[in-house]
Design an enzyme around this catalytic site. Structure first.
Site, PDB file in Angstrom:
ATOM      1  N   GLY A   1      12.981  -2.932   4.693  1.00 12.79           N
ATOM      2  CA  GLY A   1      13.772  -1.709   4.611  1.00 12.79           C
ATOM      3  C   GLY A   1      14.505  -1.607   3.293  1.00 12.79           C
ATOM      4  O   GLY A   1      15.706  -1.910   3.231  1.00 12.79           O
TER       5      GLY A   1
ATOM      6  N   SER B   1      13.343   1.090   0.326  1.00 11.86           N
ATOM      7  CA  SER B   1      13.323   2.459  -0.179  1.00 11.86           C
ATOM      8  C   SER B   1      13.971   3.443   0.789  1.00 11.86           C
ATOM      9  O   SER B   1      13.912   3.271   2.015  1.00 11.86           O
ATOM     10  CB  SER B   1      11.881   2.898  -0.460  1.00 11.86           C
ATOM     11  OG  SER B   1      11.318   2.144  -1.509  1.00 11.86           O
TER      12      SER B   1
ATOM     13  N   GLU C   1       7.723 -10.978  -4.171  1.00 13.92           N
ATOM     14  CA  GLU C   1       6.781  -9.918  -3.793  1.00 13.92           C
ATOM     15  C   GLU C   1       5.830  -9.610  -4.934  1.00 13.92           C
ATOM     16  O   GLU C   1       4.631  -9.399  -4.728  1.00 13.92           O
ATOM     17  CB  GLU C   1       7.551  -8.663  -3.403  1.00 13.92           C
ATOM     18  CG  GLU C   1       6.650  -7.496  -3.006  1.00 13.92           C
ATOM     19  CD  GLU C   1       7.422  -6.250  -2.618  1.00 13.92           C
ATOM     20  OE1 GLU C   1       6.829  -5.402  -1.930  1.00 13.92           O
ATOM     21  OE2 GLU C   1       8.586  -6.117  -2.998  1.00 13.92           O
TER      22      GLU C   1
ATOM     23  N   GLU D   1       6.585   2.133 -14.439  1.00 10.37           N
ATOM     24  CA  GLU D   1       7.590   2.360 -15.479  1.00 10.37           C
ATOM     25  C   GLU D   1       8.746   1.379 -15.360  1.00 10.37           C
ATOM     26  O   GLU D   1       9.295   0.918 -16.372  1.00 10.37           O
ATOM     27  CB  GLU D   1       8.110   3.803 -15.387  1.00 10.37           C
ATOM     28  CG  GLU D   1       7.083   4.873 -15.719  1.00 10.37           C
ATOM     29  CD  GLU D   1       6.106   5.147 -14.577  1.00 10.37           C
ATOM     30  OE1 GLU D   1       5.154   5.907 -14.789  1.00 10.37           O
ATOM     31  OE2 GLU D   1       6.297   4.589 -13.473  1.00 10.37           O
TER      32      GLU D   1
END
Length: 391
Positions: free
Chosen positions: A129, A131, A246, A379
């Site tokens: 949990g 975003s 990750e 980006e």
């Protein structure tokens, strides 16, 4: 690097191959083959996770006392490569590769005893949990409010793009516990029971037709303070640690090579009478060269890390290159299908093209567009590389 295998490494590779031949079932292999979303469904990955746990091969990155293997970097690479090329299901990483290492580093002894055995056994299926509708790549902008009420936090707000939340019984989440100071300084890290009253999970169907991600709403959800990892308002450091794992603690190249094998099958069976264009062959050569180079970079990075060490800025480099390679391979697959890709849901074959393959390659291509967004957009990774490496 010297990539020649020693006698011991060859013996280990043979052991892995024999293990896969004995224990990897065809229906699990087929489930992984047909997975076009990020991860296979729990009924595919769960049984394979239990097999690996019984063997003691589930969590190579964990310390030995918690089930780690003590493998060298090369042995781990051999294992991941053999699993990928044999078609073994990808084990859902949220528990074993993300929150597990985080708890080993930041968790209390009580948290480790409660959660780590359940991660290994597969009793707990975790989702992430992070975003929110207004906080994706700018994660520090998150607004899911966690108000302190005695020995509980009360949560109100929304998470989005939550992978496999519809399957999960546990979530690790970043929440806002303060609006004072810098945005990053008011964030805490919580472990949440997904069966808590006030949690609603709503599906989001991706462009490839999969139900992989979700929107999760919190309406007065109570979470014990004992489920906080680290200090209050210090969750940002936990998030940075977890995101490095990750992005850079996995091994991407074996799965990318397995994906390329599927594309090669499409290239070997072009539509009748349609020769492979020279441009397509050139693109294939570029992808193979890029993948070989990335594999070398990944192995070199792994070999440089000691037990439990974080990959640091290299995680952004690996994540960015893996995401772009995933997209390049997926684009090559659609190009190899030619016009058949336009009717990828049709049951009828088209000019010699394997329509079942089209039903895998086309949604895989559609879903691959998200790889340069989730886990930190391309980006963002470029900015991190500029600040931490080039600077």
């Amino acid at each position: 690097m010297n990539l020649d295998l020693s006698d011991g490494d060859r013996a280990f590779r043979d052991e892995v191959r024999a293990f896969l031949a004995e224990h990897l079932q065809d229906d699990w292999r087929e489930g992984q083959r047909r997975t076009t979303a990020m991860y296979p469904e729990p009924e595919v990955s769960g049984p394979w996770q239990r097999v690996l746990n019984d063997k003691g091969w589930l969590v190579p990155l964990w310390p030995r006392e918690w089930g780690g293997t003590g493998w060298t970097a090369l042995q781990r690479f051999i294992f991941e490569t053999e699993c990928a090329l044999a078609g073994a299901p990808l084990v859902h990483p949220m528990g074993v590769r993300l929150v597990g290492p985080l708890l080993l580093h930041y968790g209390t002894e009580a948290q480790k005893r409660e959660h780590l055995p359940r991660i290994l056994s597969g009793q707990d299926y975790w989702c992430q949990g992070f975003s929110e509708p207004g906080a994706g790549s700018d994660l520090a902008a998150l607004q899911l409010r966690a108000r302190r009420d005695g020995d509980h936090y009360v949560l109100d707000g929304t998470k989005i793009w939550t992978t496999h939340a519809h399957h999960a019984n546990r979530m690790f989440a970043l929440v806002r516990t303060s609006n004072e100071g810098k945005r990053q300084q008011g964030i805490s890290f919580l472990l949440i029971d997904m069966h808590s009253p006030g949690i609603t999970v709503r599906p989001i169907h991706t462009i490839g037709g999969d139900h992989d991600v979700n929107e999760v709403h919190f309406d007065g959800v109570r979470v014990p303070v004992a489920n906080r990892v680290g200090e209050e308002n210090a969750g940002w450091e936990c998030a940075r640690y977890l995101l490095e794992f990750e992005r850079g603690a996995g091994i991407f190249s074996p799965r990318l090579r397995a994906q390329l094998k599927r594309v090669a099958h499409a290239l070997r069976t072009p539509a009748a009478g349609r020769p492979l264009p020279a441009d397509l062959l050139r693109r294939l050569g570029e992808v193979v060269a890029d993948l070989d180079t990335f594999e070398w970079l990944e192995m070199r990075t792994m070999a440089s890390l000691g037990p439990g060490e974080r990959p640091g800025p290299a995680s952004s480099v690996l994540k960015l290159r893996a995401s772009r390679l995933k997209q390049a391979i997926a684009e090559l697959g659609v190009a190899a299908l030619g016009p058949a890709a336009l009717r990828w849901r049709s049951a009828a074959p088209d000019g010699g093209v394997d329509q079942g393959l089209a039903e895998i390659l086309v949604p895989e291509h559609c879903n691959s567009r998200a790889f340069t967004i989730f886990g930190g957009a391309a980006e963002i990774q470029l900015g991190l590389i500029a600040r931490t490496v080039l600077a």
